[in-house]
Write a protein that holds these residues in place. Sequence first.
Motif, mmCIF file in Angstrom:
data_model
loop_
_atom_site.group_PDB
_atom_site.id
_atom_site.type_symbol
_atom_site.label_atom_id
_atom_site.label_comp_id
_atom_site.label_asym_id
_atom_site.label_seq_id
_atom_site.Cartn_x
_atom_site.Cartn_y
_atom_site.Cartn_z
ATOM 1 N N GLY A 310 0.817 -1.208 0.000
ATOM 2 C CA GLY A 310 0.000 0.000 0.000
ATOM 3 C C GLY A 310 0.847 1.253 0.000
ATOM 4 O O GLY A 310 2.079 1.228 -0.100
ATOM 5 N N GLU A 311 0.143 2.378 0.133
ATOM 6 C CA GLU A 311 0.833 3.659 0.080
ATOM 7 C C GLU A 311 1.734 3.877 1.288
ATOM 8 O O GLU A 311 2.728 4.585 1.219
ATOM 9 C CB GLU A 311 -0.198 4.795 -0.003
ATOM 10 C CG GLU A 311 -1.013 4.780 -1.288
ATOM 11 C CD GLU A 311 -1.982 5.939 -1.342
ATOM 12 O OE1 GLU A 311 -2.021 6.707 -0.349
ATOM 13 O OE2 GLU A 311 -2.690 6.080 -2.360
ATOM 14 N N GLU A 312 1.374 3.299 2.425
ATOM 15 C CA GLU A 312 2.161 3.495 3.636
ATOM 16 C C GLU A 312 3.067 2.290 3.913
ATOM 17 O O GLU A 312 3.338 1.951 5.061
ATOM 18 C CB GLU A 312 1.232 3.732 4.830
ATOM 19 C CG GLU A 312 0.391 4.983 4.697
ATOM 20 C CD GLU A 312 -0.463 5.228 5.927
ATOM 21 O OE1 GLU A 312 -0.400 4.377 6.845
ATOM 22 O OE2 GLU A 312 -1.175 6.235 5.962
ATOM 23 N N SER A 313 3.510 1.633 2.852
ATOM 24 C CA SER A 313 4.394 0.478 3.025
ATOM 25 C C SER A 313 5.723 0.929 3.622
ATOM 26 O O SER A 313 6.242 1.999 3.307
ATOM 27 C CB SER A 313 4.631 -0.212 1.682
ATOM 28 O OG SER A 313 5.250 0.679 0.775
ATOM 29 N N GLU A 314 6.237 0.098 4.489
ATOM 30 C CA GLU A 314 7.497 0.436 5.158
ATOM 31 C C GLU A 314 8.686 0.082 4.267
ATOM 32 O O GLU A 314 8.662 -0.914 3.536
ATOM 33 C CB GLU A 314 7.595 -0.310 6.489
ATOM 34 C CG GLU A 314 6.618 0.186 7.535
ATOM 35 C CD GLU A 314 6.873 -0.466 8.873
ATOM 36 O OE1 GLU A 314 7.374 0.225 9.780
ATOM 37 O OE2 GLU A 314 6.584 -1.669 8.986
ATOM 38 N N ARG A 315 9.701 0.898 4.384
ATOM 39 C CA ARG A 315 10.917 0.679 3.605
ATOM 40 C C ARG A 315 12.138 0.982 4.472
ATOM 41 O O ARG A 315 12.063 1.779 5.405
ATOM 42 C CB ARG A 315 10.940 1.568 2.366
ATOM 43 C CG ARG A 315 9.785 1.323 1.392
ATOM 44 C CD ARG A 315 9.871 2.272 0.216
ATOM 45 N NE ARG A 315 9.842 3.670 0.660
ATOM 46 C CZ ARG A 315 10.115 4.708 -0.124
ATOM 47 N NH1 ARG A 315 10.443 4.493 -1.396
ATOM 48 N NH2 ARG A 315 10.063 5.932 0.341
ATOM 49 N N VAL A 316 13.226 0.355 4.114
ATOM 50 C CA VAL A 316 14.509 0.633 4.764
ATOM 51 C C VAL A 316 15.447 1.174 3.694
ATOM 52 O O VAL A 316 15.715 0.498 2.689
ATOM 53 C CB VAL A 316 15.121 -0.626 5.410
ATOM 54 C CG1 VAL A 316 16.492 -0.302 6.001
ATOM 55 C CG2 VAL A 316 14.203 -1.165 6.475
ATOM 56 N N ILE A 317 15.907 2.395 3.893
ATOM 57 C CA ILE A 317 16.788 3.030 2.905
ATOM 58 C C ILE A 317 18.244 2.713 3.246
ATOM 59 O O ILE A 317 18.689 2.899 4.380
ATOM 60 C CB ILE A 317 16.558 4.548 2.867
ATOM 61 C CG1 ILE A 317 15.106 4.840 2.447
ATOM 62 C CG2 ILE A 317 17.543 5.217 1.914
ATOM 63 C CD1 ILE A 317 14.754 6.306 2.464
ATOM 64 N N VAL A 318 18.941 2.231 2.243
ATOM 65 C CA VAL A 318 20.357 1.854 2.393
ATOM 66 C C VAL A 318 21.180 2.674 1.405
ATOM 67 O O VAL A 318 20.767 2.871 0.255
ATOM 68 C CB VAL A 318 20.558 0.346 2.135
ATOM 69 C CG1 VAL A 318 22.031 -0.017 2.230
ATOM 70 C CG2 VAL A 318 19.743 -0.469 3.132
ATOM 71 N N ARG A 340 14.262 3.730 15.678
ATOM 72 C CA ARG A 340 13.578 3.767 14.385
ATOM 73 C C ARG A 340 13.395 2.381 13.776
ATOM 74 O O ARG A 340 12.516 2.174 12.937
ATOM 75 C CB ARG A 340 14.365 4.636 13.403
ATOM 76 C CG ARG A 340 14.426 6.113 13.773
ATOM 77 C CD ARG A 340 15.323 6.867 12.800
ATOM 78 N NE ARG A 340 16.704 6.367 12.852
ATOM 79 C CZ ARG A 340 17.661 6.762 11.996
ATOM 80 N NH1 ARG A 340 17.367 7.634 11.030
ATOM 81 N NH2 ARG A 340 18.877 6.282 12.113
ATOM 82 N N TYR A 341 14.221 1.434 14.207
ATOM 83 C CA TYR A 341 14.194 0.128 13.547
ATOM 84 C C TYR A 341 13.826 -1.021 14.485
ATOM 85 O O TYR A 341 13.852 -2.178 14.073
ATOM 86 C CB TYR A 341 15.563 -0.160 12.912
ATOM 87 C CG TYR A 341 16.027 0.927 11.967
ATOM 88 C CD1 TYR A 341 15.383 1.119 10.748
ATOM 89 C CD2 TYR A 341 17.084 1.755 12.299
ATOM 90 C CE1 TYR A 341 15.790 2.117 9.884
ATOM 91 C CE2 TYR A 341 17.505 2.757 11.437
ATOM 92 C CZ TYR A 341 16.856 2.938 10.230
ATOM 93 O OH TYR A 341 17.257 3.926 9.370
ATOM 94 N N HIS A 342 13.457 -0.716 15.735
ATOM 95 C CA HIS A 342 13.130 -1.792 16.672
ATOM 96 C C HIS A 342 12.006 -2.671 16.149
ATOM 97 O O HIS A 342 12.054 -3.900 16.259
ATOM 98 C CB HIS A 342 12.739 -1.205 18.034
ATOM 99 C CG HIS A 342 13.936 -0.862 18.876
ATOM 100 N ND1 HIS A 342 13.834 -0.255 20.103
ATOM 101 C CD2 HIS A 342 15.262 -1.041 18.663
ATOM 102 C CE1 HIS A 342 15.041 -0.077 20.612
ATOM 103 N NE2 HIS A 342 15.927 -0.544 19.749
ATOM 104 N N HIS A 343 10.997 -2.064 15.573
ATOM 105 C CA HIS A 343 9.826 -2.825 15.138
ATOM 106 C C HIS A 343 10.090 -3.634 13.865
ATOM 107 O O HIS A 343 9.271 -4.484 13.484
ATOM 108 C CB HIS A 343 8.647 -1.873 14.892
ATOM 109 C CG HIS A 343 8.869 -0.923 13.750
ATOM 110 N ND1 HIS A 343 9.774 0.116 13.808
ATOM 111 C CD2 HIS A 343 8.303 -0.899 12.511
ATOM 112 C CE1 HIS A 343 9.764 0.766 12.653
ATOM 113 N NE2 HIS A 343 8.871 0.174 11.853
ATOM 114 N N LEU A 344 11.232 -3.384 13.228
ATOM 115 C CA LEU A 344 11.545 -4.111 11.992
ATOM 116 C C LEU A 344 12.418 -5.338 12.226
ATOM 117 O O LEU A 344 12.570 -6.172 11.327
ATOM 118 C CB LEU A 344 12.257 -3.179 11.003
ATOM 119 C CG LEU A 344 11.451 -1.971 10.503
ATOM 120 C CD1 LEU A 344 12.300 -1.121 9.583
ATOM 121 C CD2 LEU A 344 10.177 -2.433 9.794
#
Length: 353
Positions: A310-318, A340-344
């Motif tokens: 969806g539009e609010e899909s989570e992403r990790v920028i590298v 910022r990344y605990h939930h991932l």
Amino acid sequence: MSDQQDSTNKTPAQLQKEAEKKAKQAAKLAKFQEKQKRIDEQKAVAKPKESKKKDEKVKPVTEYTANTKPGEKKNITCELPTAYSPKYVESAWYEFWEKEGLFKPEYNHDLSKPNPKGTFTIAIPPPNVTGTLHLGHALATSVEDTVSRYHRMKGKTVLFNPGCDHAGIATQVVVEKKLMREQNKSRHDVGREGFVEEVWKWKKEKGHVIYDQLRKMGAAVDWDRAVFTMDPKITRAVTEAFVLLHERGVIYRSTRLVNWSCMLRSAISDIEVDKKEITGRTLLPVPGYDEKVEFGVLVSFAYPIDGSDGEESERVIVATTRIETMLGDVAIAVHPEDDRYHHLIGKVRCLNL
């Protein structure tokens, strides 16, 4: 006005004397100008003089011309040179020394019995068969030869062991270029056995030249013990050494970052790597590529997290300077204290192709 006043105050005798002086100066100047004119005229018509060079006498190099068969003692009954001639002095002696076995440890010694004066052994650092010897080899060989001769004069049993090195990657590259140039083939085309055979051919060609150079330098080595690092006995010794060191835990196999050559398709040592500092976007030539490759650019891309569509899909920028390595990425590491990344942590990311 002042000159007129001075002249009126002078006596007739003084005026006559000054007039005579001026006349002499004018005559002298005219004579000088006439002389200078004649010199200029002579220069204009004269031919340029040819520089006379001293006859440089080239001293002939006296060479040894006596009929001495290889290995026989040098015949010195011929005419001696008037000045020192290295070619005359060095000629024929080395073959005689070699035939007589003067550089063998067995010479005047029974190896089955200990020598009370001791033993001395030195192995020549094997030069690479990638080329011929240079001045550095000459310097090192001279020092080693001097030391070995010193111990031999002390009565010790001495072995100065010669040889040459296959040089691994360096020789492989040289032989590969030779194959491509002469046969338009790569090492993969000829196969492992065929390529090893080509390396041996190269060794026989270059090794012969290297050994001749060592003989020219008069190195007191035992040629019957000359070795090549690809000789079966040497490879067995190397294998045995590695096995023993591994069994003792001195060396071990592990997973480490290595210098991988895409051209050679092999790991290479640090000494084979040319390090280059770059400050930004730089195009560099890379073996195997027709065009220059871009380096020094920091690229950011996003890994989508599986299950967050969806539009609010989570992403990790590298961010990376080697974006092509994303194809081999298997995990993403985050700082354990970064909220910022605990939930991932524990989730799966997708490779967005």
